[in-house]
Motif scaffolding. Structure first.
Motif, short mmCIF file in Angstrom:
data_model
loop_
_atom_site.label_atom_id
_atom_site.label_comp_id
_atom_site.label_asym_id
_atom_site.label_seq_id
_atom_site.Cartn_x
_atom_site.Cartn_y
_atom_site.Cartn_z
N SER A 1 0.80 -1.23 0.00
CA SER A 1 0.00 0.00 0.00
C SER A 1 0.84 1.29 0.00
O SER A 1 0.56 2.18 -0.80
N PRO A 2 1.90 1.41 0.84
CA PRO A 2 2.70 2.64 0.69
C PRO A 2 3.45 2.69 -0.64
O PRO A 2 3.67 3.79 -1.17
N ALA A 3 3.81 1.52 -1.19
CA ALA A 3 4.50 1.53 -2.49
C ALA A 3 3.62 2.20 -3.54
O ALA A 3 4.09 3.01 -4.34
N ILE A 4 2.32 1.89 -3.50
CA ILE A 4 1.40 2.50 -4.47
C ILE A 4 1.18 3.97 -4.15
O ILE A 4 1.25 4.84 -5.01
N GLU A 5 0.96 4.25 -2.86
CA GLU A 5 0.61 5.61 -2.45
C GLU A 5 1.75 6.61 -2.73
O GLU A 5 1.51 7.73 -3.15
N TYR A 6 2.99 6.18 -2.49
CA TYR A 6 4.10 7.13 -2.60
C TYR A 6 4.78 7.09 -3.95
O TYR A 6 5.85 7.66 -4.12
N LYS A 7 4.16 6.41 -4.91
CA LYS A 7 4.69 6.41 -6.27
C LYS A 7 4.84 7.83 -6.79
O LYS A 7 5.76 8.13 -7.55
N SER A 8 3.94 8.73 -6.34
CA SER A 8 4.00 10.12 -6.82
C SER A 8 5.29 10.82 -6.41
O SER A 8 5.63 11.86 -6.97
N GLU A 9 6.04 10.28 -5.44
CA GLU A 9 7.31 10.88 -5.05
C GLU A 9 8.49 10.20 -5.77
O GLU A 9 9.64 10.36 -5.35
N GLY A 10 8.21 9.42 -6.78
CA GLY A 10 9.27 8.82 -7.58
C GLY A 10 9.54 7.38 -7.17
O GLY A 10 9.15 6.94 -6.08
N TYR A 11 10.23 6.63 -8.03
CA TYR A 11 10.43 5.21 -7.75
C TYR A 11 11.52 4.97 -6.72
O TYR A 11 11.47 3.99 -5.99
N VAL A 12 12.51 5.85 -6.64
CA VAL A 12 13.61 5.58 -5.71
C VAL A 12 13.22 5.98 -4.29
O VAL A 12 13.11 5.14 -3.39
N MET A 13 12.95 7.27 -4.07
CA MET A 13 12.64 7.72 -2.72
C MET A 13 11.16 7.50 -2.35
O MET A 13 10.82 7.36 -1.19
N GLY A 14 10.30 7.47 -3.33
CA GLY A 14 8.88 7.25 -3.05
C GLY A 14 8.60 5.78 -2.82
O GLY A 14 8.39 5.35 -1.68
N VAL A 15 8.63 4.99 -3.88
CA VAL A 15 8.35 3.56 -3.75
C VAL A 15 9.41 2.88 -2.90
O VAL A 15 9.11 2.20 -1.91
N GLY A 16 10.67 3.07 -3.27
CA GLY A 16 11.77 2.38 -2.57
C GLY A 16 11.90 2.82 -1.13
O GLY A 16 12.05 2.01 -0.22
N GLY A 17 11.83 4.13 -0.92
CA GLY A 17 12.07 4.67 0.42
C GLY A 17 10.91 4.48 1.37
O GLY A 17 11.10 4.25 2.56
N LYS A 18 9.69 4.57 0.85
CA LYS A 18 8.52 4.57 1.75
C LYS A 18 7.87 3.19 1.88
O LYS A 18 6.92 3.03 2.63
#
Lengths: 334, 147, 128
Positions: free
Chosen positions: B103-120
């Motif tokens: 769920s956070p991987a989908i939600e934070y996609k808007s912050e980019g794949y590295v820091m958004g998906v990867g980081g969150k």
């Protein structure tokens, strides 16, 4: 303009609310207030890529709507007061960056709408401005993301939780023209009664509303019966109940006059919003959409509008801090 | 009602005013959904054993399959509805762990794949790994002294 | 059809009841303690590691199969079991290697599927 009592300002030449506008999201469009709003969206994204961009677009379009409805050219508006819930108020500043009006960012959590109207009316009455724009917005999805959990997480919302309203409300104040007057403002103190549960905001904010409303009556010498309606921002069902009982315990019976925008916004039984609506846009849209029209049509002549806010963020919640509440009141008459 | 003066009085009063969660209904839903998820796991396990996998491999296949189903339902916006209905029934099985990563991987996609998906990705599930793995290391260290 | 004839349906029933019961404990924690989902998961995984480390959890697995392994307590017990087994093979080093090794399938699957889901899915509002 003079100060009366401890914390109320009374206006000699009361500023006028010239025009208002409101845009709401899809869930609000299914609620009982839907027919009063200027625009009801069918998509939370409104064609944008992120929740934050969508919220900026909502406040931008609401401001455009209020400007075009009022017929006042935007270059004649002297100052803009706006705020929202996202970190550093990005919805307002990003949404309104193309507006070219001197901008004050305001943060009062869910009390922002009335806080901006307080500040705006002082600017008008002092002669510092001819027209002032006040705006606020909130978005369920951007607020959940920032304050709670990702939307896809399969968690349960407790019965005390409230639903952040997606939408935006805006108003234009001036010193000449027709419309309801802001006769008094009572900015509130920060009141913290030690509530720590971020899923029970109504209970955290009710003591602040109590403090401000009683102070308003003491400062102005008015009684609750002076008003046709007393409307709070977003205490929800639980907070409304608490405020009613606590007012009663202090010797004021407001039950028949009093309602809450969080209660009005949604149908509790059909929409599963638990304790009701919340967010900056809750009072912003309901005042702009419903109460402004009621005042204009003189169905309500004297309104005490009390916006409540919970002054916390996700860090303070994680650190176990209690939630300070605030409430600002304005008296609107016609 | 007496006027409320202290924080303690207010806190007691708020507790009284706030409705409780419908715990019986929630527990019933959690029971049968949770039980059902475990049963699906058991059937997959039986099937793997039937196909000749050993028990360690079979239970890993069960985990991976349930995680895959949970990720799929999360990305179709169905898991949050199951979770709202079943509460701990879908949270406590391995499906909840998967949902809290997806769920956070989908939600934070808007912050980019590295820091958004990867980081969150581990904002919710990170603590599970931190505490689970740390505790297992402690267990291992203790075991190395005993053995 | 031979597959279904081989299933121990009493084990499946025990699996349903035990799995459901573990979830009920979680539900009581959610409703009574206001713990967030992350904290509930931590409580379960840590309990699983402790019970696994004490060697108690394997009795529950024998009794209920997936009813004990699918809940996060089973994930925790698996971490502990892996650490202990690896310690038996290679000493102290095993304490660091064993746990994650035994849970590696689940962890890698969750990360991989999470990444894939982020490529294809779009966040959407809960309708209620």
């Amino acid at each position: 303009m003079k100060k009366v009592g401890k914390q109320t300002i009374s206006f000699d030449a009361p500023p006028i609310i010239l025009e208002t506008a409101s845009i709401v999201g899809p869930k609000e469009s299914e609620g009982p207030m839907a027919k009063y709003f200027d625009q009801c969206l069918t998509d939370e994204f409104w064609g944008e890529k992120t929740w934050e961009k969508a919220e900026s677009k909502i406040i931008k379009e609401t401001v455009n709507t209020v400007i075009s409805k009022s017929g006042i050219p935007s270059k004649d508006i002297d100052f803009c007061f706006a705020g929202d819930l996202l970190n550093q108020c990005i919805s307002s500043s990003f949404g309104l960056r193309a507006l070219n009006i001197p901008f004050f960012g305001v943060f009062g959590a869910c009390s922002t709408f009335v806080e901006s109207m307080c500040l705006g009316s002082v600017f008008i009455e002092s002669g510092a401005a001819k027209y002032v724009l006040c705006a606020t917005s909130s978005h369920f999805c951007s607020a959940e993301k920032q304050f709670r959990f990702p939307l896809e997480l399969g968690n349960q919302r407790p019965p005390t939780s409230q639903w952040t309203v997606t939408g935006s409300g805006a108003s234009i104040l001036g010193h000449v023209g027709e419309g309801p007057y802001i006769t008094h403002i009572t900015p509130g103190k920060i009141v913290d009664m030690g509530i720590k549960d971020a899923n029970n905001m109504g209970a955290a904010m009710a003591p602040a509303a109590l403090d401000t409303i009683i102070q308003h009556f003491e400062d102005t010498g008015r009684k609750p019966s002076y008003y046709d309606a007393i409307i709070s921002g977003d205490l929800g069902h639980i907070g409304k109940d608490i405020l009613n009982e606590m007012m009663q315990s202090k010797g004021y019976n407001i039950k028949s006059l009093y309602n809450d925008c969080g209660v009005l916004m949604f149908d509790k039984n059909k929409q599963d919003t638990h304790s009701g609506g919340s967010g900056c846009a809750c009072i912003g849209t309901i005042f702009s959409g419903y109460f402004f029209k009621e005042l204009k049509e003189k169905r309500i002549r004297r309104l005490l509008l009390v916006a409540t806010g919970a002054l916390m963020n996700s860090t303070s919640t994680q650190q176990g801090e209690s939630i300070p509440g605030i409430a600002h009141a304005i008296s609107i008459e016609i | 009602m007496k006027p409320i003066e202290t924080k303690q009085e207010y806190s007691d009063y708020v507790d009284k005013k706030s409705p409780d969660s419908p715990i019986l209904k929630n527990c019933f839903n959690a029971f049968w959904v949770g039980g059902l998820i475990c049963t699906i796991g058991q059937l997959i396990l039986e099937f793997c054993k039937y196909k000749g996998f050993d028990s360690q491999a079979s239970s890993t296949i069960v985990s991976i399959t349930l995680i895959g189903i949970s990720a799929f339902l999360t990305s179709l916006n169905i898991f949050n509805k199951i979770g709202k209905f079943a509460g701990a029934g879908s949270l406590v099985p391995i499906t909840g762990f998967a949902n809290s990563i997806v769920s956070p991987a989908i939600e934070y996609k808007s912050e980019g794949y590295v820091m958004g998906v990867g980081g969150k990705m581990f904002t919710v599930a990170g603590p599970v790994l931190v505490f689970g793995i740390s505790a297992s290391v402690i267990v291992g260290i203790i075991a190395s002294f005993i053995i | 059809m031979e597959f279904f004839q081989n299933i121990d349906w009493m084990l499946v029933l025990r699996c349903f009841i035990v799995g459901g019961f573990i979830c009920v404990i979680g539900q009581i924690l959610i409703d009574k303690t206001k713990l967030t989902p992350a904290k509930i998961l931590v409580v379960f995984v840590t309990t699983g590691v402790i019970l696994g480390g004490l060697g108690l959890y394997k009795y529950l697995i024998d009794f209920a199969g997936s009813g004990a392994t699918v809940p996060l307590t089973g994930f925790g017990a698996n971490l502990a079991k892996g650490a202990i087994e690896e310690v038996q093979k290679s000493g102290l080093l095993g304490a660091f290697v064993g746990g994650v090794k035994s849970a590696s399938g689940g962890i890698a699957a969750a990360i991989f599927f999470g990444y894939i889901a982020s490529l294809i899915a779009k966040p959407k509002i809960k309708k209620q």
